[in-house]
Design a protein around this motif. Structure first.
Motif, PDB file in Angstrom:
ATOM      1  N   LEU A 117       7.676  -9.777  21.890  1.00  0.00           N
ATOM      2  CA  LEU A 117       6.397  -8.715  21.966  1.00  0.00           C
ATOM      3  C   LEU A 117       5.951  -8.674  20.486  1.00  0.00           C
ATOM      4  O   LEU A 117       6.791  -7.813  19.739  1.00  0.00           O
ATOM      5  N   ARG A 118       4.932  -8.972  20.083  1.00  0.00           N
ATOM      6  CA  ARG A 118       4.366  -9.061  18.738  1.00  0.00           C
ATOM      7  C   ARG A 118       3.492  -7.777  18.551  1.00  0.00           C
ATOM      8  O   ARG A 118       2.249  -7.716  18.808  1.00  0.00           O
ATOM      9  N   LEU A 119       3.896  -6.761  17.693  1.00  0.00           N
ATOM     10  CA  LEU A 119       3.213  -5.394  17.748  1.00  0.00           C
ATOM     11  C   LEU A 119       2.652  -5.561  16.392  1.00  0.00           C
ATOM     12  O   LEU A 119       3.128  -5.510  15.248  1.00  0.00           O
ATOM     13  N   GLY A 120       1.209  -4.822  16.376  1.00  0.00           N
ATOM     14  CA  GLY A 120       0.586  -4.571  15.162  1.00  0.00           C
ATOM     15  C   GLY A 120       0.489  -2.861  15.046  1.00  0.00           C
ATOM     16  O   GLY A 120       0.155  -2.462  15.910  1.00  0.00           O
ATOM     17  N   ILE A 121       0.741  -2.379  13.896  1.00  0.00           N
ATOM     18  CA  ILE A 121       0.998  -1.021  13.980  1.00  0.00           C
ATOM     19  C   ILE A 121       0.303  -0.402  12.533  1.00  0.00           C
ATOM     20  O   ILE A 121       0.267  -1.361  11.617  1.00  0.00           O
ATOM     21  N   HIS A 122      -0.110   0.719  12.585  1.00  0.00           N
ATOM     22  CA  HIS A 122      -0.447   1.331  11.140  1.00  0.00           C
ATOM     23  C   HIS A 122       0.606   1.759  10.292  1.00  0.00           C
ATOM     24  O   HIS A 122       0.524   1.836   9.012  1.00  0.00           O
ATOM     25  N   LEU A 216      -7.199  10.758  -2.397  1.00  0.00           N
ATOM     26  CA  LEU A 216      -6.650   9.696  -2.598  1.00  0.00           C
ATOM     27  C   LEU A 216      -6.439   8.918  -1.120  1.00  0.00           C
ATOM     28  O   LEU A 216      -6.093   9.503  -0.256  1.00  0.00           O
ATOM     29  N   VAL A 217      -6.781   7.791  -0.963  1.00  0.00           N
ATOM     30  CA  VAL A 217      -6.680   7.083   0.164  1.00  0.00           C
ATOM     31  C   VAL A 217      -6.030   5.381  -0.275  1.00  0.00           C
ATOM     32  O   VAL A 217      -6.311   4.936  -1.346  1.00  0.00           O
ATOM     33  N   ARG A 218      -5.365   4.924   0.621  1.00  0.00           N
ATOM     34  CA  ARG A 218      -4.792   3.309   0.452  1.00  0.00           C
ATOM     35  C   ARG A 218      -5.824   2.467   0.852  1.00  0.00           C
ATOM     36  O   ARG A 218      -6.783   2.986   1.735  1.00  0.00           O
ATOM     37  N   TYR A 219      -5.684   1.310   0.395  1.00  0.00           N
ATOM     38  CA  TYR A 219      -6.464   0.151   0.777  1.00  0.00           C
ATOM     39  C   TYR A 219      -6.055  -0.498   2.033  1.00  0.00           C
ATOM     40  O   TYR A 219      -7.015  -0.654   2.840  1.00  0.00           O
ATOM     41  N   ASP A 220      -4.843  -0.166   2.443  1.00  0.00           N
ATOM     42  CA  ASP A 220      -4.517  -0.877   3.737  1.00  0.00           C
ATOM     43  C   ASP A 220      -4.120   0.021   4.823  1.00  0.00           C
ATOM     44  O   ASP A 220      -4.320   1.209   4.470  1.00  0.00           O
ATOM     45  N   SER A 221      -3.345  -0.145   5.755  1.00  0.00           N
ATOM     46  CA  SER A 221      -2.977   0.446   6.853  1.00  0.00           C
ATOM     47  C   SER A 221      -4.249   1.530   7.399  1.00  0.00           C
ATOM     48  O   SER A 221      -5.239   0.781   7.636  1.00  0.00           O
ATOM     49  N   THR A 222      -4.238   2.791   7.401  1.00  0.00           N
ATOM     50  CA  THR A 222      -5.404   3.428   8.014  1.00  0.00           C
ATOM     51  C   THR A 222      -6.278   4.081   6.877  1.00  0.00           C
ATOM     52  O   THR A 222      -7.185   4.939   7.126  1.00  0.00           O
ATOM     53  N   GLY A 223      -6.075   3.228   5.673  1.00  0.00           N
ATOM     54  CA  GLY A 223      -6.872   3.923   4.452  1.00  0.00           C
ATOM     55  C   GLY A 223      -8.379   3.841   4.726  1.00  0.00           C
ATOM     56  O   GLY A 223      -9.069   4.614   4.385  1.00  0.00           O
ATOM     57  N   PHE A 246      -6.170   3.238  -3.698  1.00  0.00           N
ATOM     58  CA  PHE A 246      -4.920   2.569  -4.153  1.00  0.00           C
ATOM     59  C   PHE A 246      -4.366   1.581  -3.174  1.00  0.00           C
ATOM     60  O   PHE A 246      -4.076   1.763  -2.077  1.00  0.00           O
ATOM     61  N   GLY A 247      -3.681   0.480  -3.877  1.00  0.00           N
ATOM     62  CA  GLY A 247      -2.938  -0.309  -3.310  1.00  0.00           C
ATOM     63  C   GLY A 247      -1.654  -0.044  -3.209  1.00  0.00           C
ATOM     64  O   GLY A 247      -0.803  -0.814  -3.906  1.00  0.00           O
ATOM     65  N   VAL A 248      -1.028   1.089  -2.779  1.00  0.00           N
ATOM     66  CA  VAL A 248       0.231   1.848  -2.746  1.00  0.00           C
ATOM     67  C   VAL A 248       0.703   1.978  -1.345  1.00  0.00           C
ATOM     68  O   VAL A 248       0.076   2.129  -0.518  1.00  0.00           O
ATOM     69  N   GLY A 249       1.911   2.104  -1.154  1.00  0.00           N
ATOM     70  CA  GLY A 249       2.606   2.582   0.157  1.00  0.00           C
ATOM     71  C   GLY A 249       2.407   4.096   0.395  1.00  0.00           C
ATOM     72  O   GLY A 249       1.933   4.832  -0.564  1.00  0.00           O
ATOM     73  N   ARG A 250       2.522   4.335   1.550  1.00  0.00           N
ATOM     74  CA  ARG A 250       2.598   5.761   2.067  1.00  0.00           C
ATOM     75  C   ARG A 250       3.219   6.758   1.129  1.00  0.00           C
ATOM     76  O   ARG A 250       2.740   7.788   0.475  1.00  0.00           O
ATOM     77  N   THR A 252       4.428   6.438  -2.227  1.00  0.00           N
ATOM     78  CA  THR A 252       3.931   6.452  -3.372  1.00  0.00           C
ATOM     79  C   THR A 252       2.560   7.493  -3.157  1.00  0.00           C
ATOM     80  O   THR A 252       2.507   8.268  -4.203  1.00  0.00           O
ATOM     81  N   LEU A 253       1.655   7.177  -2.303  1.00  0.00           N
ATOM     82  CA  LEU A 253       0.604   7.888  -2.140  1.00  0.00           C
ATOM     83  C   LEU A 253       1.052   9.379  -2.089  1.00  0.00           C
ATOM     84  O   LEU A 253       0.297  10.311  -2.876  1.00  0.00           O
ATOM     85  N   LEU A 254       1.850   9.837  -1.437  1.00  0.00           N
ATOM     86  CA  LEU A 254       2.291  11.256  -1.156  1.00  0.00           C
ATOM     87  C   LEU A 254       2.844  11.764  -2.438  1.00  0.00           C
ATOM     88  O   LEU A 254       2.605  12.887  -2.882  1.00  0.00           O
ATOM     89  N   SER A 255       3.638  10.744  -3.082  1.00  0.00           N
ATOM     90  CA  SER A 255       4.212  11.262  -4.553  1.00  0.00           C
ATOM     91  C   SER A 255       2.999  11.549  -5.653  1.00  0.00           C
ATOM     92  O   SER A 255       3.068  12.513  -6.354  1.00  0.00           O
ATOM     93  N   MET A 256       2.134  10.730  -5.364  1.00  0.00           N
ATOM     94  CA  MET A 256       0.721  10.938  -6.375  1.00  0.00           C
ATOM     95  C   MET A 256       0.165  12.294  -5.977  1.00  0.00           C
ATOM     96  O   MET A 256      -0.332  12.949  -7.039  1.00  0.00           O
ATOM     97  N   VAL A 257       0.138  12.801  -4.752  1.00  0.00           N
ATOM     98  CA  VAL A 257      -0.438  13.874  -4.589  1.00  0.00           C
ATOM     99  C   VAL A 257       0.312  14.958  -4.947  1.00  0.00           C
ATOM    100  O   VAL A 257      -0.167  16.127  -5.619  1.00  0.00           O
ATOM    101  N   GLU A 258       1.564  14.968  -4.719  1.00  0.00           N
ATOM    102  CA  GLU A 258       2.704  15.896  -5.299  1.00  0.00           C
ATOM    103  C   GLU A 258       2.500  16.244  -6.900  1.00  0.00           C
ATOM    104  O   GLU A 258       2.557  17.345  -7.324  1.00  0.00           O
ATOM    105  N   GLN A 259       2.157  14.926  -7.503  1.00  0.00           N
ATOM    106  CA  GLN A 259       2.000  14.875  -9.186  1.00  0.00           C
ATOM    107  C   GLN A 259       0.676  15.626  -9.449  1.00  0.00           C
ATOM    108  O   GLN A 259       0.299  15.581 -10.830  1.00  0.00           O
ATOM    109  N   GLY A 260      -0.265  15.592  -8.500  1.00  0.00           N
ATOM    110  CA  GLY A 260      -1.729  16.237  -8.865  1.00  0.00           C
ATOM    111  C   GLY A 260      -2.724  15.291  -9.314  1.00  0.00           C
ATOM    112  O   GLY A 260      -3.730  15.934  -9.588  1.00  0.00           O
TER     113      GLY A 260
END
Length: 335
Positions: A117-122, A216-223, A246-250, A252-260
């Motif tokens: 079963l091949r699943l696509g997920i966010h 801040l939003v990501r390019y991929d996933s649900t961005g 940004f082309g970053v993972g989830r 990293t994005l949360l870390s960027m929020v924490e850093q202001g």
């Protein structure tokens, strides 16, 4: 009346010996012959098969006549295999075993108990509804190899159309004319702010509160969907929002929020991730939680898809571990 399954042997024109399928030998005759070879006794073989001795004897004799080969030497206490019989039984046994395996494997595949079963997920967040769903599916269907691809909803649709995925879970209702879809679960939308943000002490937040913020939003996933949702909710408000992609993972994005660097918007399941220096505030003025849907091609009749959807319906409950609750909507059994 149902026709008997037959194996077919063809005689070589030069030697008169069987060379390939062609002389219409019933499979039941081979089964009876294998039983005689196992017990070396017609009566014992007949008892094991639940038929009469004469039936077994007749079928074996007819097979020998059709082949033109003596498979057994008869004697007072039973039979013994001839050299030709030994060779014949070895080959037929392997073929029957393969046929039996093929039948069993086909049956398991038809019921969705083996295959893939091949699943696509966010995203696959530990302890989230989707993570629990996939974990329980793998536990209840161990014969299914679950393959997971993380992508945007747009890419998931492309992969479904290219037959690279069987089923995709996407944010939103996903009402596409060439796909079947089903709403599976919902999550409240929450704003993610650094602990030092002026709004961090509130229990909830509103969209007007966030006017003029840097998102801040990501390019991929649900961005892409998050980007469009921010534009929709803050359209016409002043000052206008600034949205940086940004082309970053989830993480990293949360870390960027924490850093202001700014704030972001996520489904409530993201709060299940281990984080520090962040607050997750539900929206007081968001009209409804974000729905997540399963989509699949109507041409893909895989029973593995059906079993996944059935399990999703059975898991309908409130997940207390997420802020505001993550609720799965039970659905009817797919037709």
């Amino acid at each position: 009346m149902r026709r008997r399954r037959r194996l077919t042997l063809t005689l070589d024109s030069r030697s008169g010996m069987p060379s390939r399928l062609g002389s219409r030998i019933p499979l039941v005759s081979l089964i009876h012959t294998l039983a005689v070879a196992e017990y070396l006794n017609f009566r014992h073989a007949a008892n094991a098969l639940g038929v009469s001795v004469s039936t077994v004897s007749t079928r074996v004799k007819t097979l020998e006549e059709d082949l033109g080969i003596l498979l057994f030497e008869r004697h007072a206490r039973g039979v013994r295999l001839t050299d030709a019989g030994h060779r014949f039984i070895e080959q037929v046994s392997a073929g029957v075993d393969q046929l039996d395996h093929a039948v069993k494997t086909a049956g398991l595949a038809a019921s969705g108990e083996c295959g893939r079963l091949r699943l696509g997920i966010h995203a696959l967040i530990p302890r989230s509804f989707l993570a629990e769903l996939i974990a329980q599916y793998r536990e209840t269907h161990p014969g299914i190899a679950v393959e997971i691809t993380e992508s945007t909803a747009r890419d998931a649709v492309i992969q479904l159309r290219s037959d690279l995925l069987d089923l995709a879970f996407v944010a939103g209702p996903a009402e596409l004319p060439d796909f079947h879809s089903r709403r599976i679960w919902t999550e409240p939308l929450v704003a993610v702010l650094p602990e030092r943000h002026p709004l961090a002490g509130q229990s909830t937040v509103t969209w007007p509160d966030l006017a003029g913020e840097t998102f801040l939003v990501r390019y991929d996933s649900t961005g892409p969907q998050v980007h469009d949702h921010i534009i929709l909710r803050l359209a016409g408000r002043l000052p206008p929002p600034s949205i940086q992609r940004f082309g970053v993972g989830r993480g990293t994005l949360l870390s960027m929020v924490e850093q202001g660097f700014g704030i972001t918007i996520v489904g409530a399941a993201t709060a299940l991730l281990p984080t520090t220096g962040l607050v997750f505030l539900p929206f007081a003025d968001e009209p409804e939680p974000v729905s997540f849907s399963a989509i699949w091609s109507p041409f893909n009749q895989s029973p593995a898809i059906r079993n996944m959807l059935v399990l999703a319906g059975k898991l309908g409950r409130i997940c207390d571990s997420a802020p505001g609750g993550i609720q799965n909507e039970p659905r009817e059994r797919p037709q």
